[in-house]
Design a protein around this motif. Structure first.
Motif, PDB file in Angstrom:
ATOM      1  N   TYR A  32       0.847  -1.193   0.000  1.00  0.00           N
ATOM      2  CA  TYR A  32       0.000   0.000   0.000  1.00  0.00           C
ATOM      3  C   TYR A  32       0.885   1.247   0.000  1.00  0.00           C
ATOM      4  CZ  TYR A  32      -4.334   2.573   1.055  1.00  0.00           C
ATOM      5  OH  TYR A  32      -5.422   3.410   1.002  1.00  0.00           O
ATOM      6  N   PHE A  33       1.489   1.539  -1.150  1.00  0.00           N
ATOM      7  CA  PHE A  33       2.388   2.676  -1.292  1.00  0.00           C
ATOM      8  C   PHE A  33       1.647   3.977  -1.021  1.00  0.00           C
ATOM      9  CE2 PHE A  33       4.271   6.092  -3.747  1.00  0.00           C
ATOM     10  CZ  PHE A  33       5.626   5.932  -3.511  1.00  0.00           C
ATOM     11  N   PRO A  34       2.278   4.918  -0.313  1.00  0.00           N
ATOM     12  CA  PRO A  34       3.620   4.907   0.280  1.00  0.00           C
ATOM     13  C   PRO A  34       3.618   4.557   1.773  1.00  0.00           C
ATOM     14  CG  PRO A  34       2.821   7.141   0.278  1.00  0.00           C
ATOM     15  CD  PRO A  34       1.691   6.287  -0.266  1.00  0.00           C
ATOM     16  N   PHE A  35       2.522   3.967   2.235  1.00  0.00           N
ATOM     17  CA  PHE A  35       2.427   3.652   3.665  1.00  0.00           C
ATOM     18  C   PHE A  35       3.221   2.404   4.031  1.00  0.00           C
ATOM     19  CE2 PHE A  35      -1.079   6.534   3.088  1.00  0.00           C
ATOM     20  CZ  PHE A  35      -1.108   7.254   4.261  1.00  0.00           C
ATOM     21  N   THR A  36       3.069   1.360   3.238  1.00  0.00           N
ATOM     22  CA  THR A  36       3.815   0.126   3.470  1.00  0.00           C
ATOM     23  C   THR A  36       3.967  -0.596   2.138  1.00  0.00           C
ATOM     24  OG1 THR A  36       3.621  -2.104   4.392  1.00  0.00           O
ATOM     25  CG2 THR A  36       1.617  -0.809   4.325  1.00  0.00           C
ATOM     26  N   LEU A  43      11.166  -3.903   2.993  1.00  0.00           N
ATOM     27  CA  LEU A  43       9.892  -3.372   3.459  1.00  0.00           C
ATOM     28  C   LEU A  43      10.110  -1.944   3.941  1.00  0.00           C
ATOM     29  CD1 LEU A  43       6.884  -4.054   4.113  1.00  0.00           C
ATOM     30  CD2 LEU A  43       7.665  -4.685   6.408  1.00  0.00           C
ATOM     31  N   GLN A  44       9.329  -1.013   3.439  1.00  0.00           N
ATOM     32  CA  GLN A  44       9.535   0.387   3.788  1.00  0.00           C
ATOM     33  C   GLN A  44       8.233   1.161   3.690  1.00  0.00           C
ATOM     34  OE1 GLN A  44      11.891   2.379   0.483  1.00  0.00           O
ATOM     35  NE2 GLN A  44      12.170   0.232  -0.089  1.00  0.00           N
ATOM     36  N   GLY A  45       8.301   2.443   3.986  1.00  0.00           N
ATOM     37  CA  GLY A  45       7.126   3.303   3.904  1.00  0.00           C
ATOM     38  C   GLY A  45       6.891   4.074   5.193  1.00  0.00           C
ATOM     39  N   PHE A  46       5.877   4.919   5.165  1.00  0.00           N
ATOM     40  CA  PHE A  46       5.530   5.753   6.312  1.00  0.00           C
ATOM     41  C   PHE A  46       5.280   4.916   7.557  1.00  0.00           C
ATOM     42  CE2 PHE A  46       2.105   7.470   8.953  1.00  0.00           C
ATOM     43  CZ  PHE A  46       2.622   8.703   9.318  1.00  0.00           C
ATOM     44  N   ALA A 182      -3.241  10.613  -4.212  1.00  0.00           N
ATOM     45  CA  ALA A 182      -2.366  11.612  -4.820  1.00  0.00           C
ATOM     46  C   ALA A 182      -0.974  11.036  -5.065  1.00  0.00           C
ATOM     47  CB  ALA A 182      -2.281  12.840  -3.927  1.00  0.00           C
ATOM     48  N   GLN A 183      -0.465  10.248  -4.103  1.00  0.00           N
ATOM     49  CA  GLN A 183       0.838   9.625  -4.273  1.00  0.00           C
ATOM     50  C   GLN A 183       0.816   8.591  -5.387  1.00  0.00           C
ATOM     51  OE1 GLN A 183       3.838  10.166  -2.561  1.00  0.00           O
ATOM     52  NE2 GLN A 183       2.853  12.006  -1.793  1.00  0.00           N
ATOM     53  N   LEU A 184      -0.252   7.814  -5.446  1.00  0.00           N
ATOM     54  CA  LEU A 184      -0.384   6.792  -6.484  1.00  0.00           C
ATOM     55  C   LEU A 184      -0.378   7.421  -7.869  1.00  0.00           C
ATOM     56  CD1 LEU A 184      -0.956   3.868  -7.370  1.00  0.00           C
ATOM     57  CD2 LEU A 184      -3.393   4.350  -7.052  1.00  0.00           C
ATOM     58  N   TRP A 241       7.652  11.314   3.491  1.00  0.00           N
ATOM     59  CA  TRP A 241       6.896  10.471   2.565  1.00  0.00           C
ATOM     60  C   TRP A 241       5.837  11.219   1.775  1.00  0.00           C
ATOM     61  CZ3 TRP A 241       8.706   6.001   1.146  1.00  0.00           C
ATOM     62  CH2 TRP A 241       9.567   5.312   2.004  1.00  0.00           C
ATOM     63  N   PHE A 242       5.345  12.349   2.304  1.00  0.00           N
ATOM     64  CA  PHE A 242       4.220  13.020   1.645  1.00  0.00           C
ATOM     65  C   PHE A 242       4.476  14.490   1.304  1.00  0.00           C
ATOM     66  CE2 PHE A 242       2.564   9.745   4.537  1.00  0.00           C
ATOM     67  CZ  PHE A 242       2.009   8.883   3.602  1.00  0.00           C
ATOM     68  N   GLY A 243       5.562  15.037   1.806  1.00  0.00           N
ATOM     69  CA  GLY A 243       5.829  16.442   1.563  1.00  0.00           C
ATOM     70  C   GLY A 243       4.883  17.357   2.307  1.00  0.00           C
ATOM     71  N   ALA A 244       4.184  16.809   3.277  1.00  0.00           N
ATOM     72  CA  ALA A 244       3.236  17.568   4.102  1.00  0.00           C
ATOM     73  C   ALA A 244       3.039  16.804   5.406  1.00  0.00           C
ATOM     74  CB  ALA A 244       1.912  17.729   3.375  1.00  0.00           C
TER      75      ALA A 244
END
Length: 250
Positions: A32-36, A43-46, A182-184, A241-244
């Motif tokens: 579930y980009f960019p969370f996991t 394995l990475q993400g917020f 928005a990230q997707l 990860w989100f710029g916000a």
């Protein structure tokens, strides 16, 4: 003698700290980009950074357990994992079953369509007569089912390919949280676009089993989240990860 006592005291302190440390078994989908998500077998993400920051505060070890999103709740209920870090939305139904931490992500449900079709769905009223996809096991099916025009919407659940089928016109739209949408769109070559404004506020938190052990763990993790909020670590992870900063309500 004093030196010997000091060494003994230090040894006892180290032993006590080790005894207090636990292994947190944290479930997530890893898809579930960019969370996991997994990239180059890592394995990475917020959510991964968030949990690692919590463990740095509590002194615990972390064991990430990945599985399909639809299996995470069952794994928590049966004790295979201690919590879920996968954008779990707080709902009345879930609150009746689990003990939640304080929210650490604030977001809103978002409709996404094939690029060029943005004007066809300007609001949720325009979903009438449409086939709308949602991720299996997510809260978005419930949100759509609660709309006044729910009887006029065909909801289709997906384990994967939700964005691809929307871009190919196999479904009219999909609903996801605005941040992930928005990230997707930014990362994907697929022709997708946001349609209308977000609807229904979403608050994400960590769920724990609602028993003495689960609530005690929740309280300990909650204290760490408060520290991460106060020292700016949670904001830093969010902006990475989100710029916000999605960790505070607008």
């Amino acid at each position: 003698m004093k030196k010997s006592l000091a060494i003994t005291a230090l040894a006892l302190t180290i032993s006590f700290s080790a005894a207090q440390a636990e292994t947190l078994n944290v479930g997530m989908s890893g898809g579930y980009f960019p969370f996991t998500f997994v990239k180059l077998d890592v394995l990475q993400g917020f959510e991964v950074d968030f949990i690692n920051a919590i463990a740095a505060e509590t002194g615990d070890e972390v064991n990430f357990v990945t599985m399909s999103f639809s299996g995470l709740v069952g794994a928590l209920e049966t004790g295979r994992i201690d919590t879920i870090a996968n954008q779990i939305t707080i709902t009345p139904e879930r609150q009746a079953k689990f003990a939640f931490s304080q929210p650490y992500v604030f977001d809103g449900a978002q409709v996404v369509v094939k690029a060029g079709n943005e004007d066809t769905i300007a609001s949720v009223e325009d979903l009438s007569g449409k086939t709308v996809a949602v991720n299996l096991g997510s809260n978005f099916e419930q949100l759509l089912s609660a709309l006044p025009n729910a009887d006029e919407i065909t909801i289709k659940t997906y384990e994967s390919n939700i964005a691809q089928d929307t871009a190919l016109g196999r479904v009219d739209a999909f609903v996801m949280d605005r941040v992930s949408s928005a990230q997707l769109i930014a990362q994907s070559p697929l022709p997708l676009a946001l349609a209308g404004k977000p609807f229904s506020e979403i608050r994400n938190a960590l769920p724990f089993r609602n028993d003495d052990e689960g609530t005690a763990l929740r309280d300990r993790i909650d204290a760490a989240i408060t520290t991460l909020q106060e020292n700016g670590t949670l904001t830093e992870i969010s902006e990475k990860w989100f710029g916000a900063d999605i960790s505070v309500a607008e």
